[in-house]
Design an enzyme around this catalytic site. Sequence first.
Site, PDB file in Angstrom:
ATOM      1  N   SER A   1      34.927  12.129  26.745  1.00  0.00           N
ATOM      2  CA  SER A   1      35.454  11.192  25.757  1.00  0.00           C
ATOM      3  C   SER A   1      34.415  10.152  25.372  1.00  0.00           C
ATOM      4  CB  SER A   1      36.689  10.472  26.308  1.00  0.00           C
ATOM      5  OG  SER A   1      37.808  11.302  26.285  1.00  0.00           O
TER       6      SER A   1
ATOM      7  N   ASP B   1      40.811   5.085  17.806  1.00  0.00           N
ATOM      8  CA  ASP B   1      40.347   5.343  19.169  1.00  0.00           C
ATOM      9  C   ASP B   1      38.841   5.133  19.303  1.00  0.00           C
ATOM     10  OD1 ASP B   1      40.684   5.958  21.854  1.00  0.00           O
ATOM     11  OD2 ASP B   1      40.271   8.081  21.548  1.00  0.00           O
TER      12      ASP B   1
ATOM     13  N   HIS C   1      40.270   4.600  24.329  1.00  0.00           N
ATOM     14  CA  HIS C   1      41.083   4.951  25.501  1.00  0.00           C
ATOM     15  C   HIS C   1      40.259   5.011  26.785  1.00  0.00           C
ATOM     16  CE1 HIS C   1      39.842   9.222  24.667  1.00  0.00           C
ATOM     17  NE2 HIS C   1      39.891   9.294  25.978  1.00  0.00           N
TER      18      HIS C   1
END
Length: 508
Positions: free
Chosen positions: A251, A176, A146
């Site tokens: 992230s 992901d 993402h």
Amino acid sequence: MKTAPHFLSRTRKSLMAAAASLAIAGAIGFGITTTGTMPVLADAVHVQAPQVPSFADLVEQVSPAVVSVRVKSDVQPADDNSFQMFQGPDGLPDNPQLRRFFKQFREFGPQNDHRQHKRRDGKLRPVAQGSGFFISEDGYLVTNNHVVKEGSAYTVVLNDGKELDAKLVGTDPRTDLAVLKVEGEGRKFTYVQFADDAKVRVGDWVVAVGNPFGLGGTVTAGIVSARGRDIGAGPYDDFIQIDAPVNRGNSGGPTFNLSGQVVGINTAIFSPSGGSVGIAFDIPASTAKGVVEDLIKNGSVSRGWLGVEIQPVTKDIAESLGLPDAKGALVASTQDDSPAKAAGIVPGDVITQVAGKDVPSTKELARMIAAYSPGKSVDVTIWHDGESKQVSVDLGKMPSQAKLASNDQQSAPQSETSGSLADLGLTVTQSDDGHGLVVADVDPDSAAADRGIRAGDVITAVNSEEVNGTADVKQAMEDAAKAGRKSVLVQITRNDSNRFVALPIDKG
């Protein structure tokens, strides 16, 4: 000239008074006595406390392997997608307080609106930033899908501030994960390795390193809060929950054990405000390792595909099927042209084993099947019509998007087509296409209402037998009672999706 006696007397008295004042001031100002002894000083505060562990040596070793990832594109999203916000899955535990909390978060928390528009000037603009880490000395690094998914150009910023261009090697949206490659012009990069996360225990210390809010290399510490978290992010949810503060921009960053090995990759946070509240979720190293290897080798991940829609087996469902234990995965439907359908697996079957290994849950079945390569033949054990049987399934390749299960049914003779099923707390009517019974009303005090059946649902089968009238349902109930069962398994169709509900035979 002679000095007057009275003047000398006054002078002598003044000097003596001054000396006395200085002595008193000295005693007050410097903490000494007027007896001529050495000064007495108080001891400084010193506490004998247990020494907490320092992460300094660990951080010094691993920091050069952690990078910031900057993503540019000529497509500008409406917001920053640099971190996934966990907004609560539909499959949350049946906990009213938890559901209410997630509902409030969805309404008042930050919204992930990913609408996009093409920039008119055609120039690349920043669209996301995150973190990553090297896994090889020649420049392969791991981050989140993402973070990079909107990008067309990627820049990696090392901990010494040097910026290097990177290319995208491959992505896997289902987990992901993404892999980038930096060309270091002969430079050897400091890299880290994945840990054996099976050894990670709740309560273990962990250290997260990343790029929160674009600040650059930042270190936070905490403990493992939980294992095996299912947050509704995908079919392979098995997250490690940590309380080390992570935020937007973290992230793709690594979480380390005290040996400097990566136990997980930061991918989502649970927060009503957008900042850390002490709940973050990591992709386990065991999941990431295999995916990353496939991405480097092939640029994509190929997984085995069975082609079934499944749901958990509850105690009521197990009892209605005569299944000894509430384990396995109940097949709600099989997709057209799927390996499962070709092997004879039908809705109402329970998959209990794959290649001789027990299937404890639906999530575990998804992971077990995905671990095989497409084309692999595996033995699948199912509970079918009250007995265990084994079928051989030639797994297919998982499609990019799941196909809807076909709900086509064959016509069956009809007797009584509509009316009351009072013993189940239902009022039904014949469906327009002649297949199944549409629920017209549900007794609010019935077991059917407790189990979520509502008006508009279509009952297509009871105990794996098609029903087209109330007589069919009553016959299935009588057969179940004769077999000594206390409930029947009712197949429900809602919004083109199937599920099963166990209903007690006696009036609910």
